[in-house]
Design a protein around this motif. Structure first.
Motif, PDB file in Angstrom:
ATOM      1  N   VAL A  87       0.884  -1.119   0.095  1.00  0.00           N
ATOM      2  CA  VAL A  87       0.100  -0.004  -0.037  1.00  0.00           C
ATOM      3  C   VAL A  87       0.950   1.276  -0.042  1.00  0.00           C
ATOM      4  N   THR A  88       0.358   2.196  -0.747  1.00  0.00           N
ATOM      5  CA  THR A  88       1.284   3.428  -0.893  1.00  0.00           C
ATOM      6  C   THR A  88       0.022   4.348  -0.514  1.00  0.00           C
ATOM      7  N   VAL A  89       0.237   5.053   0.819  1.00  0.00           N
ATOM      8  CA  VAL A  89      -0.639   6.066   1.286  1.00  0.00           C
ATOM      9  C   VAL A  89      -0.207   7.300   1.033  1.00  0.00           C
ATOM     10  N   THR A  90      -0.893   8.122   0.299  1.00  0.00           N
ATOM     11  CA  THR A  90      -0.523   9.705   0.101  1.00  0.00           C
ATOM     12  C   THR A  90      -1.164  10.521   1.415  1.00  0.00           C
ATOM     13  N   VAL A  91      -0.329  11.130   1.965  1.00  0.00           N
ATOM     14  CA  VAL A  91      -0.712  11.752   3.204  1.00  0.00           C
ATOM     15  C   VAL A  91      -0.450  13.197   3.090  1.00  0.00           C
ATOM     16  N   ARG A  92      -1.079  13.908   4.015  1.00  0.00           N
ATOM     17  CA  ARG A  92      -0.716  15.537   4.090  1.00  0.00           C
ATOM     18  C   ARG A  92      -0.277  15.794   5.618  1.00  0.00           C
ATOM     19  N   ILE A 100       4.624   9.190  12.658  1.00  0.00           N
ATOM     20  CA  ILE A 100       3.177   8.777  12.000  1.00  0.00           C
ATOM     21  C   ILE A 100       2.512   7.767  12.439  1.00  0.00           C
ATOM     22  N   LEU A 101       1.391   8.001  12.839  1.00  0.00           N
ATOM     23  CA  LEU A 101       0.625   6.674  13.760  1.00  0.00           C
ATOM     24  C   LEU A 101      -0.465   6.303  12.656  1.00  0.00           C
ATOM     25  N   LEU A 102      -0.531   5.192  12.513  1.00  0.00           N
ATOM     26  CA  LEU A 102      -1.847   4.624  11.659  1.00  0.00           C
ATOM     27  C   LEU A 102      -1.978   3.174  12.159  1.00  0.00           C
ATOM     28  N   HIS A 103      -3.072   2.737  11.585  1.00  0.00           N
ATOM     29  CA  HIS A 103      -3.655   1.383  12.241  1.00  0.00           C
ATOM     30  C   HIS A 103      -2.960   0.071  11.408  1.00  0.00           C
ATOM     31  N   ALA A 104      -2.729  -1.007  12.273  1.00  0.00           N
ATOM     32  CA  ALA A 104      -2.400  -2.327  11.469  1.00  0.00           C
ATOM     33  C   ALA A 104      -2.581  -3.200  12.495  1.00  0.00           C
ATOM     34  N   SER A 105      -3.262  -4.310  12.369  1.00  0.00           N
ATOM     35  CA  SER A 105      -3.310  -5.330  13.195  1.00  0.00           C
ATOM     36  C   SER A 105      -2.108  -6.105  13.465  1.00  0.00           C
ATOM     37  N   ASP A 106      -1.643  -6.490  14.627  1.00  0.00           N
ATOM     38  CA  ASP A 106      -0.565  -7.476  15.000  1.00  0.00           C
ATOM     39  C   ASP A 106      -0.515  -8.580  14.248  1.00  0.00           C
ATOM     40  N   LYS A 107      -1.494  -9.119  13.552  1.00  0.00           N
ATOM     41  CA  LYS A 107      -1.592 -10.336  12.785  1.00  0.00           C
ATOM     42  C   LYS A 107      -1.233 -10.024  11.460  1.00  0.00           C
ATOM     43  N   PHE A 202      -4.904  -4.118   5.760  1.00  0.00           N
ATOM     44  CA  PHE A 202      -3.681  -3.438   5.321  1.00  0.00           C
ATOM     45  C   PHE A 202      -3.545  -2.229   6.153  1.00  0.00           C
ATOM     46  N   PRO A 203      -2.130  -1.712   6.268  1.00  0.00           N
ATOM     47  CA  PRO A 203      -1.921  -0.725   7.041  1.00  0.00           C
ATOM     48  C   PRO A 203      -2.828   0.687   6.482  1.00  0.00           C
ATOM     49  N   CYS A 204      -3.515   1.345   7.272  1.00  0.00           N
ATOM     50  CA  CYS A 204      -4.351   2.446   6.829  1.00  0.00           C
ATOM     51  C   CYS A 204      -4.892   3.366   8.140  1.00  0.00           C
ATOM     52  N   PHE A 205      -5.504   4.408   7.708  1.00  0.00           N
ATOM     53  CA  PHE A 205      -6.060   5.315   8.834  1.00  0.00           C
ATOM     54  C   PHE A 205      -7.524   4.872   8.922  1.00  0.00           C
TER      55      PHE A 205
END
Length: 925
Positions: A87-92, A100-107, A202-205
């Motif tokens: 995943v490529t996340v474009t952030v502002r 940077i803090l985002l979500h991702a399960s430890d699984k 997937f890692p995401c906000f």
């Protein structure tokens, strides 16, 4: 550094050091930390550690950076059950930050080495470097530390590689399966992300207000097809035989609405007049049998209706509706790719059933309404989930009513809302708008208060402001907030503005609706007549099922649980109503409240219901009069003999709506009496007395009936058989026996199968149960659900225990239906204790593990102790809940305790009265 300055600096840092924790402070005495610059650096490290700890303990993301766009690539292997992703996340950057803090399960396995996370400035601009990353399981956080700060308003690309192993948990990204016509097991990959499942894929906000656009590429084996929110833009077959599907870029949407399926499902479709492609997808055999045609047809009607009514056309170029073999709920509103449990989407026109058609029309309409409420406009945070679900649950009825006017779904809404009133009459209830402080609390909000009370409040508002204002306010709300997120005050403001433009500036909708959404409960409105003056006092008070629980109700800022000022104390001139004329409140039950009357008015209503003119009172109100009277008696606000006297009119009632409402309230008494009382048989005889004439009228005909006639037949036969009416039981047993003899059940009307199967197995033995179990293993999904329920009806304790054990085995019973097994058993007199013991023994390893995360646990917990009504029941419940992690069902257990206490008090207050009343009626008969 000057020693004096250094010392002053250290003194300034002392309060901060104390906040770090006593253990840290005690390890480093003031004399030790004031030595040198090296010690100051150690202090700074401790403070940084404390800040990081606070960040990770928060439930919410800090929003120092926000997502703009996801470029997501997933390689799905349906042989190894592995997904490789990038995943490529474009952030502002909103606020300069070094993390940077985002979500991702430890699984989720974040890939390191050459593929470790990297950050790049957009268009090649310079950016800080990620120096470390770490997963934190408590709140599913992925923390990326940088060697410098991001620039405010700077735009960056964050690229992360990851790996996922597919499970069967029905939450996040998971696998499902079915057996095809060649007896082969076929797998598929699907998603269910609401509320917090996207982070498992997937890692995401992963917060609803953090909307972004999605560009998705799915790579899969060539024997499968892929679907996502948007249409396929181009498809490329690789040399290795795999296919790479590139999907069009989506509009801005929340992460929980992103979805995809990789499967060999097939579809049937059409194109609307406006050019929208609609497809219904399911197992190939179901589509070949035409079971997708009905939902496809009503989808076109309802989608067009909502677009016209709301003044905003459906904004996507296509809409897929997919029936998933393993799915934890009726439907899920992923934008452009709605997922359904199979019986909520597929309808067999060759085996017509009003109940089945009603279910499909409701669920399809509900999910289509979400395309506007939830998808186009989303609540800012989960505390406002009712803006999605409550509003949609009302519009669901409007859409279904448009598509199927014969169903009269708005009448049926009253029947369904009574479930919410039951829950909302507890002191342990909650407001419609409920603050959420922890992620685990989100799942508690997907309940009857959100859905059914929310729908009822929308209906009440609709009737208060009128059709034109209602429609205009929602059109403005959607147009002004499209692709954005809202709070409820924004909706109320649109209503207030629409009213003001119509010259009604004296009504503040926020003030009115806050009393219904920001406090728990609802009122009972009491009409007390002065028969000599022709005037009537109208008062309101908070209704509680158990009056003794009132001291536990939280204080309300609205003045002692005061609701809308329209219900405030007032005196009404009845304008010449005679002393023998009855008064009826809440006509058609459009308000979310109960009504009580003075004793004489109750008697006037009873006398009228016993007359040939009883239909002067609308069917909905006839049913709610029984329901209100019996519930008021439970709350010690009306003598139960008055309520029972009123119920006698049912002997002449033929409306299925009135009977459905009455059945629920009368069923409560039946449930309590069935738990170890000698009165139960007399009560069953009374129920048989009430239903027999209706039962005789509708008979067992399998001829085609209107919807209303069919629903009447179903409720009459069900009540008769449930209470042991001789003819009903004999007919059900004979129909089932013929099935066993011929191996053909085509002689059993589809609409009566559930009752026939249950009755035959209840009054049968091991042979009937085993035959039902064999047919369960061979049947299609609809037939399986009939049998799944019926198999719980046996009175054989050993069989029930064996059946519960089978429910844990996914190879025998799909996991999503395991809940139905224990709920069905708990609902029967014979199975109450067996179900509870099994639930307790298997709580940790099965129920909590399987159903807590996907949101199904509260509904399971709600059903299992619902018939508890003895001191021993209460003792068992309190013992189980003490010092135990109850997950998303914590509030449900609290409500179970309160309901049990109320049931015990009901027995204490009313059991003798009911017994005496029944004996007197028997003698008079």
């Amino acid at each position: 550094m000057n020693k004096i300055v250094e010392l002053l600096l250290m003194l300034c840092l002392l309060p901060l050091l104390r906040n770090v924790g006593c253990d840290v402070f005690e390890r480093q005495a003031l004399a030790d930390i004031s030595h040198s610059l090296d010690d100051l650096e150690e202090v700074e490290e401790m403070l940084a550690w404390k800040r990081e700890e606070q960040i990770l303990q928060s439930t919410r993301l800090p929003n120092n950076v926000i997502p703009l766009h996801y470029d997501l690539r997933l390689e799905v292997d349906l042989q190894e059950f592995v997904v490789l992703g990038r995943v490529t996340v474009t952030v502002r950057c909103q606020v300069p930050t070094s993390y940077i803090l985002l979500h991702a399960s430890d699984k989720l396995e974040i890939v390191g080495g050459d593929s470790q996370p990297i950050l790049q400035g957009q268009d090649g601009d310079a950016s800080p470097t990620i120096i470390s990353w770490s997963l934190h399981s408590e709140n599913d956080f992925l923390l990326l530390k940088l060697d410098g700060e991001l620039t405010k308003d700077g735009v960056y690309n964050l690229k992360i590689h990851f790996r996922n192993v597919l499970s069967d948990h029905q939450f996040g990204l998971y696998r499902s399966s079915y057996i095809n016509k060649n007896k082969q097991k076929r797998y598929l990959v699907t998603t269910h992300f609401e509320p917090t499942g996207a982070r498992k894929a997937f890692p995401c906000f992963d917060e609803p207000a953090l909307k972004a656009t999605f560009k998705v590429t799915l790579i899969h084996q060539a024997e499968y097809q892929a679907m996502s929110n948007m249409p396929v833009e181009r498809s490329v077959k690789r040399e290795d035989g795999w296919v790479k599907d590139h999907f069009m870029t989506s509009p801005k949407m929340a992460t929980y609405l992103f979805a995809f399926v990789v499967s060999d499902l097939t579809s049937v479709g059409l194109k609307t007049r406006s050019g929208i492609e609609i497809n219904v997808s399911a197992r190939p055999s179901a589509i070949a049998e035409g079971k997708g045609a009905y939902s496809l047809g009503i989808s076109e009607k309802i989608l067009t209706y909502f677009g016209d009514y709301l003044g905003v056309s459906y904004p996507l170029p296509k809409l897929d509706l997919a029936a998933i073999p393993d799915f934890p709920m009726g439907g899920m509103e992923n934008w452009g790719l709605i997922m359904f449990e199979e019986t909520a989407l597929l309808y067999d026109a060759e085996a017509p059933s009003a109940k089945a058609k009603q279910k499909v029309s409701h669920v399809v309409s509900h999910e289509l309404a979400h395309m506007w409420f939830g998808d186009l406009v989303t609540m800012k945070w989960w505390d406002g989930i009712w803006l999605n679900e409550g509003i949609t649950s009302y519009f669901e009825r409007l859409g279904a009513d448009f598509a199927e006017p014969d169903l009269k779904v708005l009448d049926l809404l009253t029947c369904e809302v009574r479930a919410a009133m039951e829950k909302d009459s507890l002191a342990s209830s909650r407001p419609v708008y409920q603050p959420v402080h922890r992620t685990s609390e989100i799942g508690e909000l997907f309940d009857d208060i959100t859905y059914l009370k929310g729908a009822s409040l929308m209906r009440m508002l609709h009737h208060s402001v009128g059709e034109n204002i209602f429609r205009k306010a929602f059109q403005n709300y959607l147009q002004n907030n499209a692709y954005s997120s809202t709070i409820q005050e924004q909706l109320w403001e649109e209503f207030t503005q629409a009213l003001a433009q119509d010259g009604q500036s004296d009504l503040n909708v926020k003030s009115m609706m806050d009393t219904w959404t920001l406090q728990m409960g609802y009122p009972v409105v009491t009409f007390t007549r002065d028969y000599s003056s022709g005037k009537m006092d109208v008062t309101q008070q908070h209704f509680l099922k158990d009056a003794s629980a009132s001291s536990n109700v939280p204080d309300s800022k609205f003045g002692g649980q005061r609701f809308s000022h329209y219900l405030d104390t007032k005196v009404i001139d009845l304008e010449g109503a005679g002393t023998e004329d009855w008064i009826l409140g809440n006509v058609e039950q459009v308000g979310f409240y109960r009504v009580n009357y003075d004793t004489k008015n109750w008697r006037l209503l009873i006398n009228h219901l016993r007359s040939d003119r009883f239909q002067d009172i609308p069917a909905v109100n006839r049913g709610t009069l029984v329901d209100d009277a019996l519930n008021l008696a439970s709350a010690s606000m009306l003598d139960i003999t008055v309520a029972l006297d009123l119920s006698q009119y049912l002997v002449r009632e033929r409306s299925h709506v009135a009977w459905e409402l009455a059945k629920s309230a009368l069923g409560y008494i039946s449930d309590i009496l069935s738990s170890g009382t000698d009165v139960y048989k007399k009560w069953q005889d009374y129920m048989v007395h009430l239903i027999t004439l209706f039962y005789n009228d509708v008979s067992w005909t399998d001829e085609e009936l209107t919807f209303q006639e069919e629903m009447g037949q179903v409720v009459a036969v069900d009540i008769a058989c449930e209470n042991g009416q001789h003819d009903c039981v004999a007919r059900a047993k004979a129909l089932f026996a013929r099935w066993m003899d011929t191996n053909d059940n085509s002689h059993i009307p589809e609409r009566l199968k559930k009752t026939v199967y249950c009755t035959a197995i209840e009054y049968g033995g091991k042979a009937q149960w085993e035959f039902g179990w064999q047919r369960y293993q061979q049947g299609d999904t609809t037939e399986q659900l009939y049998l799944l329920s019926a198999l719980a009806c046996t009175k054989d304790m050993d069989i029930l225990k064996m059946y519960l054990e089978k429910s844990k085995d996914k190879s025998q019973i799909r996991q999503q239906y395991a809940a139905d097994v224990i709920q069905g058993i708990a609902d029967k007199k014979a199975g109450k204790s067996v179900a509870w013991e099994f639930f307790v023994d298997n709580w940790e390893d099965f129920y909590f593990k399987s159903f807590n995360e996907n949101g199904a646990l509260p509904s399971i917990v709600e059903k299992i102790p619902q018939h508890f009504c003895t001191d021993k029941d209460l003792e068992n419940l309190l013992l189980f809940t003490k010092d135990r992690d109850l997950g998303t069902a914590a509030r449900t257990f609290q409500q179970a305790v309160e309901s049990t206490q109320a049931n015990i008090r009901w027995r204490q207050n009313n059991l003798d009265k009911v017994q005496k009343w029944l004996e007197e009626k028997t003698l008079s008969t």
